[in-house]
Motif scaffolding. Structure first.
Motif, PDB file in Angstrom:
ATOM      1  N   VAL A  53      -2.441 -10.643   4.581  1.00  0.00           N
ATOM      2  CA  VAL A  53      -1.865 -10.087   3.356  1.00  0.00           C
ATOM      3  C   VAL A  53      -1.667 -11.149   2.279  1.00  0.00           C
ATOM      4  CG1 VAL A  53       0.223  -9.008   2.433  1.00  0.00           C
ATOM      5  CG2 VAL A  53      -0.768  -8.179   4.559  1.00  0.00           C
ATOM      6  N   ASP A 191       5.441   4.329   6.759  1.00  0.00           N
ATOM      7  CA  ASP A 191       4.454   3.267   6.572  1.00  0.00           C
ATOM      8  C   ASP A 191       3.730   2.882   7.852  1.00  0.00           C
ATOM      9  OD1 ASP A 191       6.851   2.206   7.591  1.00  0.00           O
ATOM     10  OD2 ASP A 191       6.297   0.194   6.942  1.00  0.00           O
ATOM     11  N   PHE A 205      -3.533  -0.843   0.955  1.00  0.00           N
ATOM     12  CA  PHE A 205      -2.144  -1.248   1.109  1.00  0.00           C
ATOM     13  C   PHE A 205      -2.119  -2.768   1.194  1.00  0.00           C
ATOM     14  CE2 PHE A 205       1.579  -1.792   4.177  1.00  0.00           C
ATOM     15  CZ  PHE A 205       2.514  -1.791   3.157  1.00  0.00           C
ATOM     16  N   MET A 206      -1.468  -3.399   0.252  1.00  0.00           N
ATOM     17  CA  MET A 206      -1.481  -4.849   0.110  1.00  0.00           C
ATOM     18  C   MET A 206      -2.920  -5.355  -0.030  1.00  0.00           C
ATOM     19  SD  MET A 206       1.731  -5.514   0.039  1.00  0.00           S
ATOM     20  CE  MET A 206       1.785  -7.295   0.101  1.00  0.00           C
ATOM     21  N   ASN A 265       2.527   2.326  -2.755  1.00  0.00           N
ATOM     22  CA  ASN A 265       2.620   1.409  -3.899  1.00  0.00           C
ATOM     23  C   ASN A 265       4.039   0.892  -4.081  1.00  0.00           C
ATOM     24  OD1 ASN A 265      -0.103   1.677  -4.502  1.00  0.00           O
ATOM     25  ND2 ASN A 265       0.211   3.328  -5.969  1.00  0.00           N
ATOM     26  N   GLU A 268       4.646  -1.711  -1.483  1.00  0.00           N
ATOM     27  CA  GLU A 268       4.031  -2.982  -1.868  1.00  0.00           C
ATOM     28  C   GLU A 268       4.958  -3.777  -2.779  1.00  0.00           C
ATOM     29  OE1 GLU A 268       0.211  -2.955  -3.597  1.00  0.00           O
ATOM     30  OE2 GLU A 268      -0.808  -2.118  -1.833  1.00  0.00           O
TER      31      GLU A 268
END
Length: 298
Positions: A53, A191, A205-206, A265, A268
């Motif tokens: 990430v 998540d 995601f990320m 989002n 994040e």
């Protein structure tokens, strides 16, 4: 054997739950030293996730996040146990809802609410919301294999009146509540990584393409529940601020999967603000190389 383990463990858990917070965190520091330095619990998973990430960060920066995460991980585990002995006055000081009027306005307009949360900061004390709202509260959870500890967790999380329901029974219970015109609040952690054979939607995601859960969105669309993101900020050791953000006022009118992507989002954003409070032990990106080719090339 399950009962024996529970009987041997419960007195210690009860004792810990009655300790002052200062002593609780001294114990947490000791658990951290054991878990991180001696056992190395899921350290490889955490490091792989952080490297994936945050490739732009140095090893030293990622190592700092890693250590701070494990400290928080231990704190939250002890805080969950502390729930057994915490008073309502204590929890209201330590877990503050900054804009509960947003939630109460939805209730007053006759809207049921789906609270969507990630594995971030703390979700164990969110159940104290029941002291501030009037709707019937449910929380969707995955049962623990040991049935005695499962009951203990359910007892802890239902302290303020929340009813825990299994994922497999959640849709029926929510649908029945709608038929009965019952005003409800449902909490769900959204998540997680879905099983690959159940993945219906992929999104970044990320910055990494992964399957995401869309169950909460589907329930909101079919029952007219309002999806609300709960942003939790850790303001100090054992102190949190929780803020509600409505993701869609008319969910049935929103294009498919936009609510789910909006949730990811928002998650994040909180991770980028303070990455040490995200639960990096989860294999959230385990399906990153299994996306349909059409999506990989888009």
């Amino acid at each position: 054997m399950q009962l024996v383990v529970y009987i041997l463990s419960y007195p210690l858990l009860w004792l810990i739950s009655r300790l002052p917070f200062k002593i609780l965190y001294v114990i947490s520091d000791g658990v951290y030293a054991l878990l991180y330095n001696a056992i190395g619990y899921r350290k490889k998973v955490v490091r792989n996730n952080l490297a994936l990430v945050f490739p732009e960060k140095s090893e030293e920066e990622r190592l700092l996040i890693e250590k701070e995460f494990y400290k928080h991980f231990c704190d939250m585990f002890l805080e969950m146990i502390k729930t057994l002995g915490i008073t309502t006055e204590q929890i209201k000081k330590r877990y503050v809802f900054t804009n509960v009027e947003v939630f109460q306005k939805l209730e007053n307009s006759g809207k049921s609410v789906m609270i969507m949360m990630p594995h971030y900061a703390s979700w164990e004390w969110v159940f104290s919301l029941n002291t501030l709202i009037s709707s019937k509260a449910y929380a969707i959870y995955q049962p623990i294999q040991n049935k005695y500890f499962d009951k203990l967790v359910r007892d802890i999380r239902s302290k303020y009146g929340t009813t825990l329901i299994k994922t497999s029974e959640s849709r029926k219970i929510i649908a029945d509540s709608k038929k009965a015109s019952e005003l409800i609040t449902v909490g769900i952690i959204s998540d997680q990584s879905p099983m690959l054979n159940r993945a219906r939607h992929w999104a970044k995601f990320m910055g990494i393409l992964v399957p995401i859960h869309v169950g909460a969105e589907e329930i909101c669309k079919s029952t007219d529940m309002i999806p609300v993101y709960l942003k939790v900020k850790k303001t100090g050791r054992g102190y949190y601020e929780a803020t509600f953000k409505v993701l869609a006022e008319n969910p049935s009118e929103i294009p498919d999967y936009e609510i789910s992507e909006a949730f990811m989002n928002e998650t994040e954003k909180v991770i980028l603000e303070a990455p040490e409070y995200y639960f990096w032990t989860h294999k959230r990106w385990k399906h990153k190389d299994k996306a349909p080719k059409a999506l990989q090339n888009s």
